[in-house]
Design a protein around this motif. Sequence first.
Motif, PDB file in Angstrom:
ATOM      1  N   THR A 125     -10.935 -10.768  -5.626  1.00  0.00           N
ATOM      2  CA  THR A 125     -10.605 -10.319  -6.983  1.00  0.00           C
ATOM      3  C   THR A 125     -11.835 -10.106  -7.854  1.00  0.00           C
ATOM      4  O   THR A 125     -11.727  -9.615  -8.974  1.00  0.00           O
ATOM      5  CB  THR A 125      -9.692 -11.349  -7.671  1.00  0.00           C
ATOM      6  N   THR A 126     -13.030 -10.464  -7.370  1.00  0.00           N
ATOM      7  CA  THR A 126     -14.247 -10.340  -8.172  1.00  0.00           C
ATOM      8  C   THR A 126     -14.926  -8.986  -7.992  1.00  0.00           C
ATOM      9  O   THR A 126     -15.902  -8.704  -8.688  1.00  0.00           O
ATOM     10  CB  THR A 126     -15.239 -11.453  -7.815  1.00  0.00           C
ATOM     11  N   ASP A 127     -14.454  -8.187  -7.049  1.00  0.00           N
ATOM     12  CA  ASP A 127     -15.099  -6.893  -6.827  1.00  0.00           C
ATOM     13  C   ASP A 127     -14.122  -5.764  -7.149  1.00  0.00           C
ATOM     14  O   ASP A 127     -13.006  -5.984  -7.584  1.00  0.00           O
ATOM     15  CB  ASP A 127     -15.612  -6.769  -5.382  1.00  0.00           C
ATOM     16  N   ASN A 128     -14.565  -4.552  -6.950  1.00  0.00           N
ATOM     17  CA  ASN A 128     -13.743  -3.376  -7.218  1.00  0.00           C
ATOM     18  C   ASN A 128     -13.225  -2.732  -5.934  1.00  0.00           C
ATOM     19  O   ASN A 128     -12.957  -1.538  -5.896  1.00  0.00           O
ATOM     20  CB  ASN A 128     -14.546  -2.340  -8.013  1.00  0.00           C
ATOM     21  N   LEU A 129     -13.079  -3.534  -4.881  1.00  0.00           N
ATOM     22  CA  LEU A 129     -12.617  -3.016  -3.609  1.00  0.00           C
ATOM     23  C   LEU A 129     -11.095  -3.023  -3.564  1.00  0.00           C
ATOM     24  O   LEU A 129     -10.444  -3.916  -4.116  1.00  0.00           O
ATOM     25  CB  LEU A 129     -13.169  -3.855  -2.455  1.00  0.00           C
ATOM     26  N   LEU A 130     -10.536  -2.031  -2.891  1.00  0.00           N
ATOM     27  CA  LEU A 130      -9.096  -1.998  -2.661  1.00  0.00           C
ATOM     28  C   LEU A 130      -8.773  -2.710  -1.357  1.00  0.00           C
ATOM     29  O   LEU A 130      -9.403  -2.452  -0.328  1.00  0.00           O
ATOM     30  CB  LEU A 130      -8.604  -0.551  -2.573  1.00  0.00           C
ATOM     31  N   LEU A 131      -7.797  -3.621  -1.420  1.00  0.00           N
ATOM     32  CA  LEU A 131      -7.362  -4.301  -0.207  1.00  0.00           C
ATOM     33  C   LEU A 131      -6.660  -3.296   0.687  1.00  0.00           C
ATOM     34  O   LEU A 131      -5.735  -2.597   0.263  1.00  0.00           O
ATOM     35  CB  LEU A 131      -6.420  -5.458  -0.555  1.00  0.00           C
ATOM     36  N   PHE A 132      -7.080  -3.214   1.922  1.00  0.00           N
ATOM     37  CA  PHE A 132      -6.569  -2.209   2.846  1.00  0.00           C
ATOM     38  C   PHE A 132      -6.188  -2.903   4.141  1.00  0.00           C
ATOM     39  O   PHE A 132      -7.033  -3.332   4.909  1.00  0.00           O
ATOM     40  CB  PHE A 132      -7.650  -1.152   3.105  1.00  0.00           C
ATOM     41  N   GLN A 133      -4.877  -3.048   4.375  1.00  0.00           N
ATOM     42  CA  GLN A 133      -4.392  -3.669   5.592  1.00  0.00           C
ATOM     43  C   GLN A 133      -3.235  -2.858   6.135  1.00  0.00           C
ATOM     44  O   GLN A 133      -2.646  -2.036   5.436  1.00  0.00           O
ATOM     45  CB  GLN A 133      -3.936  -5.109   5.333  1.00  0.00           C
ATOM     46  N   ASP A 134      -2.905  -3.120   7.396  1.00  0.00           N
ATOM     47  CA  ASP A 134      -1.791  -2.422   8.021  1.00  0.00           C
ATOM     48  C   ASP A 134      -0.584  -3.334   8.206  1.00  0.00           C
ATOM     49  O   ASP A 134       0.522  -2.864   8.422  1.00  0.00           O
ATOM     50  CB  ASP A 134      -2.223  -1.862   9.370  1.00  0.00           C
ATOM     51  N   THR A 135      -0.776  -4.635   8.149  1.00  0.00           N
ATOM     52  CA  THR A 135       0.322  -5.594   8.289  1.00  0.00           C
ATOM     53  C   THR A 135       0.148  -6.707   7.272  1.00  0.00           C
ATOM     54  O   THR A 135      -0.642  -7.617   7.491  1.00  0.00           O
ATOM     55  CB  THR A 135       0.352  -6.202   9.699  1.00  0.00           C
ATOM     56  N   PRO A 136       0.842  -6.718   6.129  1.00  0.00           N
ATOM     57  CA  PRO A 136       1.712  -5.612   5.709  1.00  0.00           C
ATOM     58  C   PRO A 136       0.890  -4.417   5.267  1.00  0.00           C
ATOM     59  O   PRO A 136      -0.295  -4.545   4.998  1.00  0.00           O
ATOM     60  CB  PRO A 136       2.470  -6.216   4.530  1.00  0.00           C
ATOM     61  N   SER A 137       1.537  -3.278   5.173  1.00  0.00           N
ATOM     62  CA  SER A 137       0.824  -2.061   4.832  1.00  0.00           C
ATOM     63  C   SER A 137       0.647  -1.949   3.320  1.00  0.00           C
ATOM     64  O   SER A 137       1.602  -2.036   2.566  1.00  0.00           O
ATOM     65  CB  SER A 137       1.604  -0.853   5.351  1.00  0.00           C
ATOM     66  N   TYR A 138      -0.605  -1.791   2.870  1.00  0.00           N
ATOM     67  CA  TYR A 138      -0.886  -1.603   1.446  1.00  0.00           C
ATOM     68  C   TYR A 138      -1.040  -0.114   1.178  1.00  0.00           C
ATOM     69  O   TYR A 138      -1.723   0.600   1.911  1.00  0.00           O
ATOM     70  CB  TYR A 138      -2.156  -2.350   1.045  1.00  0.00           C
ATOM     71  N   ARG A 139      -0.420   0.363   0.096  1.00  0.00           N
ATOM     72  CA  ARG A 139      -0.384   1.784  -0.178  1.00  0.00           C
ATOM     73  C   ARG A 139      -0.827   2.043  -1.617  1.00  0.00           C
ATOM     74  O   ARG A 139      -0.493   1.298  -2.520  1.00  0.00           O
ATOM     75  CB  ARG A 139       1.034   2.324   0.042  1.00  0.00           C
ATOM     76  N   TYR A 140      -1.539   3.118  -1.813  1.00  0.00           N
ATOM     77  CA  TYR A 140      -2.055   3.441  -3.133  1.00  0.00           C
ATOM     78  C   TYR A 140      -1.863   4.920  -3.432  1.00  0.00           C
ATOM     79  O   TYR A 140      -1.863   5.749  -2.537  1.00  0.00           O
ATOM     80  CB  TYR A 140      -3.548   3.107  -3.221  1.00  0.00           C
ATOM     81  N   LYS A 141      -1.731   5.224  -4.715  1.00  0.00           N
ATOM     82  CA  LYS A 141      -1.728   6.604  -5.175  1.00  0.00           C
ATOM     83  C   LYS A 141      -2.730   6.730  -6.313  1.00  0.00           C
ATOM     84  O   LYS A 141      -2.904   5.806  -7.098  1.00  0.00           O
ATOM     85  CB  LYS A 141      -0.346   7.027  -5.675  1.00  0.00           C
ATOM     86  N   ALA A 142      -3.363   7.893  -6.388  1.00  0.00           N
ATOM     87  CA  ALA A 142      -4.252   8.178  -7.509  1.00  0.00           C
ATOM     88  C   ALA A 142      -3.498   9.051  -8.497  1.00  0.00           C
ATOM     89  O   ALA A 142      -2.852  10.019  -8.106  1.00  0.00           O
ATOM     90  CB  ALA A 142      -5.507   8.895  -7.016  1.00  0.00           C
TER      91      ALA A 142
END
Length: 250
Positions: free
Chosen positions: A24-41
């Motif tokens: 939570t201290t950085d600006n990275l997006l959590l990216f995993q497949d199980t469970p699947s994380y999804r994002y929209k711009a």
Amino acid sequence: ALTEKGVATGVYTGRVVTSLTLDTTDNLLLFQDTPSYRYKAQYFQPGTGGGNSSRAPVFFQRIATDATLSAVSTIRAGELLQITVMDNDRDLDWDDIDTVQVTVSTTKNYEGSELVTLHETGATNESHVTFTGALLLYDDATAGGGDDGRINVMVGDTLTVTYLEPYRATSGAERILSTDVAVTAGGVLGSVRLVDPGGYATSALVNEWQSIYVLLEDPDEPASVGSGTLRFETATGILELSLFNRTQAP
């Protein structure tokens, strides 16, 4: 933040970095497949009123996995060739039905190849992203053109279905998947008739509130009638009836 690519170009670019671990201290997006994380711009364009998004492009993509390609090993001339691809990282937009393409080629001289589009079976597939499609085979000795929506085949021909997988799980590099389908003897053309239920004679007249009796004759399946759909075209429209059970033929 996005930066304009040049003076007065109106084109802005930027990037965001993904990570497999949550921090939570950085600006990275959590990216995993199980469970699947999804994002929209989303870009909220000034002056459009109401603060509505002018466009919501998707930049979510699953972690690369190895795809599979499947089709029957043998098929009769005149049948529908069903093709299935499972490729999790081709789920590019979870709100829409995505597509992939396969190529079907043949050993028949001068026939040409067909580019077949497969459609995702559902907009949201959490664990297995499946694409399906089909190509109609015609029992025809003549050579047809490429990408005309059909392939003319004869007994002894071999079809090859090819899928170019853009990303692999191990290396990330693309690879080609292929499977062969042998063409066997074609079926015999069946028939469907409206009949008199008493003696199975062809009936051309059905009165109001009377039942419609349909006789299916399929020499390839002499002992049974397969499941499928009956399509009736009337003066007022089209009616489709589904056959659910296999019943003994008269």
